[in-house]
Design an enzyme around this catalytic site. Structure first.
Site, PDB file in Angstrom:
ATOM      1  N   GLY A  50      45.315   6.810 -43.385  1.00  0.00           N
ATOM      2  CA  GLY A  50      45.984   5.587 -42.973  1.00  0.00           C
ATOM      3  C   GLY A  50      46.625   5.733 -41.605  1.00  0.00           C
ATOM      4  O   GLY A  50      46.267   6.605 -40.805  1.00  0.00           O
TER       5      GLY A  50
ATOM      6  N   GLY B 278      27.073  15.324  -9.381  1.00  0.00           N
ATOM      7  CA  GLY B 278      28.426  15.076  -9.848  1.00  0.00           C
ATOM      8  C   GLY B 278      29.018  16.232 -10.615  1.00  0.00           C
ATOM      9  O   GLY B 278      30.243  16.407 -10.657  1.00  0.00           O
ATOM     10  N   ALA B 279      28.155  17.053 -11.225  1.00  0.00           N
ATOM     11  CA  ALA B 279      28.651  18.205 -11.973  1.00  0.00           C
ATOM     12  C   ALA B 279      29.296  19.227 -11.053  1.00  0.00           C
ATOM     13  O   ALA B 279      30.118  20.039 -11.503  1.00  0.00           O
ATOM     14  CB  ALA B 279      27.514  18.854 -12.745  1.00  0.00           C
TER      15      ALA B 279
END
Length: 520
Positions: free
Chosen positions: A171, A406-407
């Site tokens: 929950g 981009g790496a």
């Protein structure tokens, strides 16, 4: 009433609360392979150091028979003590006390303990084991969750927070552990979910077991919310102690340095031949990590999630460091959405708590294609860039092999913030691989050639020789030095010595702002 009678009454009341749900309830815990909350507290803290806070706290609800119901310590033990000689604050939910349900004063105790830990500058640990919300208290229970969430969020980045998932946590209450810095889940008894199987069936008609929905595989493998899996209560507590040993008590301190007999200048000859001749052939990055760190000891986090990258803690000459590395054995070490999320949060944690970062890069790039694009690889990939650029701790990058596109930034380069960048002679540092570059730059020439494959091969070789190496970057100063792999440990330790107090100076040189607007 006479003093003697008052003391007798005090002892009786105290003993009743300390007995929790009673011997039978505790024995049932043992039959399921679980300790009671007080047994967990006793094992976790150094003997004789734990001081309990709020033992006599009691709920005030009268509805639905609660006026006749005693819930020892409100179902949660809170207090402070020492763990391996250092102060820690903890909250341990007591399943034998009305299933450890979360009510108004349960929440007040937990929130107070968090605030106390933040104010003292001591790490906070929760031992989650609860049947969930105490529905009999209605709105009071609902509001108590908010106190807890706010307290832990305001403490975030000030003190380390670790959650041990040792029983059910379902929950709204499940938000509490996932918002802490690290989550340790027991393999057979820890369960976490936004709703349990019965509620899922009622609302969605989906039939699913508690283990499948909320067990360790759901979160350590699939959702990436469980950082460490433990075999049982003892193992979870032991792993928590180990994790704490890498951290400072708060964000104003340096991580604790320990003595080591491992020579900081130790050469590692086997690394000189670990990179295969064929650039697409994998090798095991764990071997590199364990070879360079103190005594070969590496404490991994999120080891079962996004296995194409590796995160965890180790030491260099006794100093704790965070390690972020590619794993060529899994998806070639490419960075996808899950890997970017895994890395970015790890980097930010290390930065918040003054833990230097070491990267070991061998990455062909971010994963491309419609699936990743549509799920937001650009947004998720940018988290790494924000994390690096914001970081103020020592940042050291080691390029082992591929560092493309981009790496190159996602794995930490000079431009994004690295203090030192060292490359092995096997490094291939360029915008794209030679095969991709040749197919773009020389597409027309190859297409119109009498022997297209021969032209393609020639142009690939030319591009590779010119750019696919570490020397162009070193010529421009983007790479500080090209080193023998066997000297990696030596160069890392020398860099850490040079950067020892960087984090203290960095805050003084940056313009004020609340925080960066990271791509969440």
């Amino acid at each position: 009433m006479a003093t003697e009678k008052l003391i007798e009454e005090y002892k009786r009341k105290r003993a009743k609360i300390l007995a929790m749900g009673g011997p039978e309830a505790i024995e049932k815990r043992h039959e399921r392979g679980q300790w009671s909350a007080r047994e967990r507290i006793d094992y976790f803290f150094d003997p004789g150091t734990f001081t309990e806070i709020g033992l006599f706290v009691k709920h005030r609800t009268t509805a639905f028979g609660l006026d006749k119901r005693e819930i020892p310590a409100e179902g949660i033990i809170t207090g402070f003590g020492k763990v391996n000689g250092r102060h820690v604050v903890a909250g341990a939910e007591d399943y034998t006390a009305m299933a450890g349900t979360f009510g108004e004063y349960h929440g007040k105790k937990l929130s107070y303990a968090l605030d106390f830990a933040k104010d003292k500058g001591w790490p906070f640990v929760t031992m989650n084991d609860s049947g969930g919300a105490r529905l009999q208290e209605g709105m009071d229970t609902l509001e108590s969750y908010a106190w807890t969430f706010r307290s832990q969020i305001l403490a975030s980045g000030i003190i380390p927070q670790i959650s041990l998932l040792m029983g059910p946590c379902l929950g709204g209450q499940a938000y509490h552990p996932v918002m802490q810095d690290f989550l340790i889940q027991t393999r057979h008894t820890g369960f976490m979910g936004i709703a349990g199987p019965a509620f899922v069936k009622t609302q969605l008609g989906e039939e699913i077991s508690l283990e499948e929905l909320s067990g360790y595989k759901a979160h350590a493998v699939k959702s990436g919310q469980t950082h460490i899996v433990a075999e049982d209560d003892k193992d979870a507590l032991d792993k928590c102690k180990t994790l704490l040993s890498f951290f400072p008590s708060n964000n104003q301190e340096k991580p604790p340095r320990i003595e080591t007999k491992d020579d900081p200048e130790r050469a590692i000859p086997e690394l000189d031949t670990i990179i295969p001749d064929k650039p697409t052939q994998p090798y095991d990055m764990y071997k590199v990590i364990k070879a360079i760190v103190d005594d070969g000891y590496f404490f991994e986090t999120l080891g079962l999630y996004a296995k194409n990258v590796i995160t965890g803690f180790a030491r260099f000459n006794g100093r704790p460091v965070g390690i972020w590395a590619n794993q060529p054995m899994w998806a070639a070490g490419c960075i996808d959405i899950d890997a970017a999320d895994k890395g970015a949060r790890f980097i930010r944690f290390c930065d918040l708590f003054n833990i230097p970062m070491i990267t070991l890069g061998d990455c062909p790039g971010y994963i491309i294609g419609s699936e990743q694009d549509w799920k937001g690889i650009l947004r998720h990939g940018a988290k790494l860039l924000f994390a690096w650029a914001d970081a103020t701790v020592p940042l050291i990058s080691i390029i082992l092999r591929k560092s493309y596109a981009g790496a190159h930034y996602g794995m930490l380069d000079k431009g994004i913030g690295a203090d030192f960048v060292f490359a092995w002679p096997t490094a291939r540092v360029t915008i794209v691989g030679a095969d991709t570059a040749a197919s773009v730059i020389f597409a027309r020439e190859i297409r119109e050639a009498e022997k297209p494959e021969e032209v393609r091969a020639k142009r690939m070789e030319e591009y590779s020789e010119l750019y696919e190496n570490p020397y162009r970057g070193a010529e421009r100063g983007y790479i500080d030095d090209i080193i023998m792999p066997s000297d990696t440990r030596k160069f890392i330790n020398r860099a850490l010595d040079a950067l020892d107090n960087k984090w203290q100076r960095a805050y003084k040189t940056r313009p004020w702002r609340k925080y960066s607007n990271i791509n969440l």
